[in-house]
Design a protein around this motif. Structure first.
Motif, PDB file in Angstrom:
ATOM      1  N   THR A 100       1.096  -1.298  -0.358  1.00 35.93           N
ATOM      2  CA  THR A 100       0.143  -0.222  -0.067  1.00 35.93           C
ATOM      3  C   THR A 100       0.625   1.386  -0.234  1.00 35.93           C
ATOM      4  O   THR A 100       0.542   1.877  -0.693  1.00 35.93           O
ATOM      5  N   PHE A 139      -3.861  -7.938  -4.383  1.00 34.15           N
ATOM      6  CA  PHE A 139      -5.378  -7.914  -4.968  1.00 34.15           C
ATOM      7  C   PHE A 139      -5.139  -9.173  -4.411  1.00 34.15           C
ATOM      8  O   PHE A 139      -5.858 -10.138  -3.321  1.00 34.15           O
ATOM      9  N   SER A 163      -7.244 -13.026   3.348  1.00 35.12           N
ATOM     10  CA  SER A 163      -8.517 -12.897   3.559  1.00 35.12           C
ATOM     11  C   SER A 163      -9.011 -14.359   4.478  1.00 35.12           C
ATOM     12  O   SER A 163      -9.646 -14.749   5.244  1.00 35.12           O
ATOM     13  N   LEU A 215     -11.282  -3.869   4.384  1.00 34.81           N
ATOM     14  CA  LEU A 215     -11.588  -4.300   2.436  1.00 34.81           C
ATOM     15  C   LEU A 215     -12.383  -4.194   2.066  1.00 34.81           C
ATOM     16  O   LEU A 215     -12.648  -3.679   0.492  1.00 34.81           O
ATOM     17  N   HIS A 216     -12.495  -5.599   2.513  1.00 35.41           N
ATOM     18  CA  HIS A 216     -14.711  -6.238   2.029  1.00 35.41           C
ATOM     19  C   HIS A 216     -15.189  -5.631   1.271  1.00 35.41           C
ATOM     20  O   HIS A 216     -15.567  -5.382   0.742  1.00 35.41           O
ATOM     21  N   VAL A 268     -15.842  -1.619   1.368  1.00 41.30           N
ATOM     22  CA  VAL A 268     -14.825  -1.094   0.449  1.00 41.30           C
ATOM     23  C   VAL A 268     -14.937  -1.202  -1.627  1.00 41.30           C
ATOM     24  O   VAL A 268     -15.455  -0.738  -2.401  1.00 41.30           O
ATOM     25  N   LEU A 269     -14.178  -2.766  -1.140  1.00 43.95           N
ATOM     26  CA  LEU A 269     -14.581  -3.183  -2.954  1.00 43.95           C
ATOM     27  C   LEU A 269     -15.424  -3.197  -3.055  1.00 43.95           C
ATOM     28  O   LEU A 269     -16.617  -3.278  -3.955  1.00 43.95           O
ATOM     29  N   GLY A 270     -16.786  -3.750  -2.119  1.00 40.60           N
ATOM     30  CA  GLY A 270     -17.914  -4.944  -2.276  1.00 40.60           C
ATOM     31  C   GLY A 270     -18.988  -3.383  -2.864  1.00 40.60           C
ATOM     32  O   GLY A 270     -19.261  -3.115  -3.853  1.00 40.60           O
ATOM     33  N   ALA A 314     -17.829  -0.562  -4.362  1.00 40.46           N
ATOM     34  CA  ALA A 314     -16.969  -0.080  -5.080  1.00 40.46           C
ATOM     35  C   ALA A 314     -17.990  -0.929  -6.814  1.00 40.46           C
ATOM     36  O   ALA A 314     -18.150  -0.419  -7.935  1.00 40.46           O
ATOM     37  N   PHE A 315     -17.811  -2.190  -6.169  1.00 39.95           N
ATOM     38  CA  PHE A 315     -18.081  -2.950  -7.322  1.00 39.95           C
ATOM     39  C   PHE A 315     -19.768  -2.174  -8.002  1.00 39.95           C
ATOM     40  O   PHE A 315     -20.378  -2.839  -8.953  1.00 39.95           O
ATOM     41  N   SER A 366     -20.517   0.455  -9.245  1.00 33.83           N
ATOM     42  CA  SER A 366     -19.849   0.101 -11.175  1.00 33.83           C
ATOM     43  C   SER A 366     -20.904  -0.185 -12.039  1.00 33.83           C
ATOM     44  O   SER A 366     -21.531   0.261 -12.816  1.00 33.83           O
TER      45      SER A 366
END
Length: 204
Positions: free
Chosen positions: A96, A130, A137, A172-173, A175-177, A179-180, A183
């Motif tokens: 990071t 990633f 995880s 992080l999970h 935030v990624l969810g 963002a998905f 999108s």
């Protein structure tokens, strides 16, 4: 009278060329509205930003990964339940920080230096980040909850180390969810607009 009728403009005859203001072509050109194009989205790079604010944001972004790096180094041998957990935090924090530093290099967009070295290095770091995040995880959630009290046993894991790793991984999970999902909403909006606009134009 017949001569005057022949020289006049009957409804079935076109407008005389010597009267430009009455000619349909001239009227259409004069009354044609001017097309004004305005950008729908403002370029983010053109927006003014203060250098101090940029540095402050980057420092704040680096606090969390540096904290994880330090915790992983301090409690390196204090999680027998999953010995890879401290290493997970160390490498995750290092990647990071490296990504933030690479994004801060004043190379200029589109330069040869950026295309040859910086951009491929950023892509490589992101892909490894990633993959490492997915592996971490599994390491974190597979031992939940560990034993915080039995120091020296194989089921022990230091409380601060595990809770920090668990919190970072879960965040992080999330935030990624988000963002998905965001999108998907953007793609759905463009798809709906792309279908509705041609139909409205054809209806007119």
């Amino acid at each position: 009278m017949m001569m005057m009728a022949d020289q006049g403009c009957s409804p079935h005859q076109p407008f005389p060329r010597w009267i430009p203001s009455l000619h349909p072509a001239a009227m259409s050109e004069e009354h044609q509205p001017e097309m004004v194009t305005t950008p729908l989205l403002v370029d983010i790079e053109d927006m003014p930003s203060h250098p101090v604010l940029q540095v402050l944001c980057k420092v704040l972004w680096m606090v969390l990964p540096i904290t994880g790096l330090v915790l992983g180094a301090v409690y390196l041998d204090q999680c027998p339940r999953q010995p890879l957990l401290p290493i997970y935090l160390i490498i995750l924090g290092t990647l990071t920080v490296l990504q933030i530093l690479l994004g801060s290099l004043p190379c200029g967009a589109g330069t040869v230096w950026q295309r040859i070295l910086i951009f491929p290095l950023q892509i490589t770091c992101f892909l490894f980040f990633f993959a490492w995040f997915l592996a971490g995880s599994v390491w974190v959630y597979s031992i939940y909850p560990p034993d915080y009290e039995a120091v020296g046993s194989q089921s022990f894991c230091q409380r601060t180390l595990f809770l920090f790793a668990f919190g970072v991984t879960t965040a992080l999970h999330v935030v990624l969810g988000m963002a998905f999902l965001f999108s998907l909403c953007i793609l759905a909006t463009f798809f709906i607009l792309g279908v509705s606009l041609p139909n409205s134009w054809s209806g007119d």
